[in-house]
Design a protein around this motif. Sequence first.
Motif, short mmCIF file in Angstrom:
data_model
loop_
_atom_site.label_atom_id
_atom_site.label_comp_id
_atom_site.label_asym_id
_atom_site.label_seq_id
_atom_site.Cartn_x
_atom_site.Cartn_y
_atom_site.Cartn_z
N GLU A 7 0.82 -1.21 0.00
CA GLU A 7 0.00 0.00 0.00
C GLU A 7 0.86 1.27 0.00
O GLU A 7 0.53 2.24 -0.64
N GLN A 8 1.97 1.23 0.70
CA GLN A 8 2.81 2.41 0.84
C GLN A 8 3.36 2.89 -0.51
O GLN A 8 3.24 4.06 -0.83
N PRO A 9 3.94 2.03 -1.35
CA PRO A 9 4.40 2.52 -2.65
C PRO A 9 3.25 3.04 -3.53
O PRO A 9 3.40 4.01 -4.26
N LEU A 10 2.09 2.40 -3.41
CA LEU A 10 0.94 2.84 -4.18
C LEU A 10 0.49 4.22 -3.72
O LEU A 10 0.23 5.11 -4.54
N GLU A 11 0.42 4.43 -2.42
CA GLU A 11 0.05 5.73 -1.88
C GLU A 11 1.08 6.79 -2.27
O GLU A 11 0.72 7.92 -2.61
N LEU A 12 2.35 6.42 -2.25
CA LEU A 12 3.40 7.34 -2.64
C LEU A 12 3.28 7.71 -4.12
O LEU A 12 3.41 8.87 -4.49
N ALA A 13 2.98 6.73 -4.95
CA ALA A 13 2.81 6.98 -6.38
C ALA A 13 1.60 7.89 -6.62
O ALA A 13 1.67 8.80 -7.45
N LEU A 14 0.53 7.67 -5.90
CA LEU A 14 -0.66 8.53 -6.04
C LEU A 14 -0.34 9.95 -5.59
O LEU A 14 -0.75 10.91 -6.24
N LEU A 15 0.39 10.08 -4.51
CA LEU A 15 0.78 11.40 -4.02
C LEU A 15 1.68 12.10 -5.03
O LEU A 15 1.52 13.30 -5.30
N GLU A 16 2.63 11.37 -5.61
CA GLU A 16 3.50 11.95 -6.63
C GLU A 16 2.70 12.43 -7.83
O GLU A 16 2.96 13.51 -8.38
N ASN A 17 1.71 11.65 -8.23
CA ASN A 17 0.85 12.05 -9.36
C ASN A 17 0.08 13.32 -9.04
O ASN A 17 -0.06 14.21 -9.88
N LYS A 18 -0.43 13.40 -7.82
CA LYS A 18 -1.16 14.60 -7.41
C LYS A 18 -0.26 15.82 -7.39
O LYS A 18 -0.64 16.91 -7.83
N VAL A 19 0.96 15.66 -6.89
CA VAL A 19 1.92 16.76 -6.86
C VAL A 19 2.27 17.20 -8.28
O VAL A 19 2.33 18.39 -8.58
N ASP A 20 2.49 16.23 -9.16
CA ASP A 20 2.78 16.56 -10.56
C ASP A 20 1.63 17.33 -11.20
O ASP A 20 1.85 18.29 -11.93
N LEU A 21 0.42 16.90 -10.91
CA LEU A 21 -0.75 17.59 -11.45
C LEU A 21 -0.85 19.00 -10.91
O LEU A 21 -1.14 19.94 -11.66
N LEU A 22 -0.57 19.17 -9.63
CA LEU A 22 -0.60 20.51 -9.04
C LEU A 22 0.47 21.41 -9.67
O LEU A 22 0.22 22.59 -9.92
N ILE A 23 1.63 20.86 -9.93
CA ILE A 23 2.70 21.64 -10.57
C ILE A 23 2.27 22.06 -11.97
O ILE A 23 2.46 23.22 -12.37
N GLU A 24 1.66 21.15 -12.72
CA GLU A 24 1.16 21.49 -14.06
C GLU A 24 0.11 22.59 -13.99
O GLU A 24 0.13 23.53 -14.79
N ARG A 25 -0.80 22.47 -13.07
CA ARG A 25 -1.85 23.48 -12.91
C ARG A 25 -1.26 24.83 -12.51
O ARG A 25 -1.69 25.88 -12.98
N PHE A 26 -0.26 24.80 -11.63
CA PHE A 26 0.41 26.03 -11.22
C PHE A 26 1.01 26.73 -12.42
O PHE A 26 0.83 27.94 -12.60
#
Length: 75
Positions: A7-26
């Motif tokens: 679960e931990q790597p999956l949660e980390l991957a999801l968090l990384e995707n969210k951060v990447d999306l936020l950077i793109e939106r920024f």
Amino acid sequence: MTHPMLEQPLELALLENKVDLLIERFHAVKHENEALKNQQELLLEEKLQLLEKTTLARTRVEAMINRLKAMEQGL
């Protein structure tokens, strides 16, 4: 039942995707903001030019009216 170690790597991957999306939106919002500032500056310049033209036209019309009044009084 899922394993906690998986679960931990999956949660980390999801968090990384969210951060990447936020950077793109920024970056998108930052670009849009810069474009809007440029557009605002152009519109302000256009407004000043139109105000100058309006003032010049008003002055010319007032001068014509005064000349017509002077001609009318001379008759």
